[in-house]
Design an enzyme around this catalytic site. Structure first.
Site, PDB file in Angstrom:
ATOM      1  N   HIS A 122     -13.147  53.837  28.012  1.00 64.48           N
ATOM      2  CA  HIS A 122     -13.637  53.483  29.349  1.00 64.48           C
ATOM      3  C   HIS A 122     -13.905  51.984  29.512  1.00 64.48           C
ATOM      4  CE1 HIS A 122     -13.862  57.576  30.582  1.00 64.48           C
ATOM      5  NE2 HIS A 122     -14.823  57.900  29.738  1.00 64.48           N
ATOM      6  N   ASP A 159      -8.648  62.905  25.578  1.00 58.71           N
ATOM      7  CA  ASP A 159     -10.043  63.058  25.958  1.00 58.71           C
ATOM      8  C   ASP A 159     -10.117  63.694  27.344  1.00 58.71           C
ATOM      9  OD1 ASP A 159     -12.924  61.533  25.126  1.00 58.71           O
ATOM     10  OD2 ASP A 159     -12.703  61.971  27.252  1.00 58.71           O
ATOM     11  N   HIS A 161     -11.964  63.019  29.757  1.00 60.48           N
ATOM     12  CA  HIS A 161     -12.158  61.995  30.789  1.00 60.48           C
ATOM     13  C   HIS A 161     -10.963  61.037  30.792  1.00 60.48           C
ATOM     14  CE1 HIS A 161     -16.225  63.203  29.388  1.00 60.48           C
ATOM     15  NE2 HIS A 161     -16.492  63.213  30.673  1.00 60.48           N
ATOM     16  N   ASP A 246     -13.696  66.506  23.910  1.00 60.16           N
ATOM     17  CA  ASP A 246     -14.608  67.060  24.904  1.00 60.16           C
ATOM     18  C   ASP A 246     -13.916  67.948  25.937  1.00 60.16           C
ATOM     19  OD1 ASP A 246     -13.378  64.714  25.675  1.00 60.16           O
ATOM     20  OD2 ASP A 246     -15.205  63.688  26.268  1.00 60.16           O
TER      21      ASP A 246
END
Length: 336
Positions: A122, A159, A161, A246
């Site tokens: 991120h 991931d 996200h 995740d």
């Protein structure tokens, strides 16, 4: 597998009940301790020059000063202490090591996996966000190219996200192909299908935003039908997997349904894609916040390279995924 690991990554303290805690690495180490063929390497910290190759120098100075002053809340989610900068350099150094070893030909039981934290995907050019300070995979990819070890690098981010940082850093460059399979609408809200790169990078960004509830068959189909053909056509020298766990069905902060066995099936696919592309393969830890499921999933990746053949998904690809795949084909992605 050989795992990059540095004790400095434990010194990044995020406080009580923060999901991105040092216990993540401890849980992984405990799980791996019960398996054979596990090796650990404490690679050098990333030099600041490698960090500023992908991050704004002013931002780097600001975050260093922030940490030196004792840290605090950089934003609502992203917490630093004095030791955070060293931990971030250690994590980026582990990612650089993974790329270097993959390019040097380490494969099979020697396949590299960087167990660094804080995670990185991120972190954008001039800001920290989403628990991330330095974009570890981006630093590794750019260093491999700038050092002359690779002409092209491909990154798959599985991931849950979207890795907006990697996406943005390489969006207009043609030497890094970034593909992301992520939950649509989840933090940070980026990663639309029609974001495919621009300028020299046109066509080298692939976003697969799956709806909540997708699982093993949907993820494996995304890799089979899109990531694999795109990466092989791109002809990278090394493939890095930004390996967040995740999307696991028992992770506390997502709504996806990937199983531990599913991560094994995804790993076999990435191994086979790397073989077909004649590329090195390395893994870089990102998210994953259920300690047991994180540890089990990393261990599953290790077991694949130790000879385990994970069970293939037996369910059908969901309609909610099929619609996304049709839109991707309309964008020109898929079989070449």
């Amino acid at each position: 597998m050989n795992f990059g690991y540095h004790e400095d990554c434990l010194d990044h303290q995020t406080g009580y009940r923060h999901p991105e805690s040092p216990d993540r690495l401890r849980a992984i180490r405990r799980s791996l301790s019960r398996k054979h063929g596990v090796g650990y390497v404490a690679a050098d910290h990333a030099p600041e020059s490698a960090v500023t190759a992908v991050h704004d120098a002013g931002y780097v100075s600001a975050i260093k000063e922030f940490c030196a002053d004792g840290g605090g809340d950089w934003d609502d989610d992203t917490v630093a202490v004095e030791a955070t900068w060293d931990a971030a350099l250690a994590a980026a150094g582990q990612a650089m090591w993974a790329a270097e070893r993959a390019l040097a030909g380490d494969d099979g039981r020697d396949t590299p996996f960087a167990l660094g934290r804080p995670p990185g995907h991120h972190a954008v050019e001039a800001d920290a966000m989403g628990f991330c300070f330095v974009n570890n995979a981006a630093v590794a990819a750019r260093a491999a190219i700038d050092d002359g070890e690779a002409d092209r690098v491909a990154i798959l981010d599985w991931d849950v996200h979207h890795g907006n940082g990697i996406h943005d850093i390489f969006y207009d460059t043609g030497d890094v192909y970034y593909a992301s399979i992520h939950e649509d609408g989840l933090y940070p809200g980026s990663g639309d299908i029609d974001e495919t790169g621009e300028g020299e990078g046109e066509g080298t960004t692939l976003n697969v935003p799956l709806l909540p509830g997708c699982g093993d068959a949907d993820y494996c189909a995304a890799i089979d039908d899109f990531v694999g053909p795109e990466f092989v056509a791109f002809d990278p020298d090394v493939i890095l997997v930004s390996a967040g766990f995740d999307a696991h069905r028992h992770d506390p902060i997502s709504r996806m349904r990937v199983s531990t066995e599913g991560y094994g099936a995804m790993t076999t696919r990435m191994r086979d894609i790397a073989d077909e592309a004649d590329a090195g393969l390395g893994f870089v830890l990102e998210g994953g916040y259920g300690l047991d499921t994180l540890a089990e999933s990393v261990t599953m990746v290790h077991e694949v390279f130790d000879g385990r053949e994970p069970v293939e998904p037996d369910e059908e690809v969901k309609d909610r995924a099929t619609k996304v795949f049709a839109d991707l084909r309309d964008q020109g992605f898929g079989e070449k």
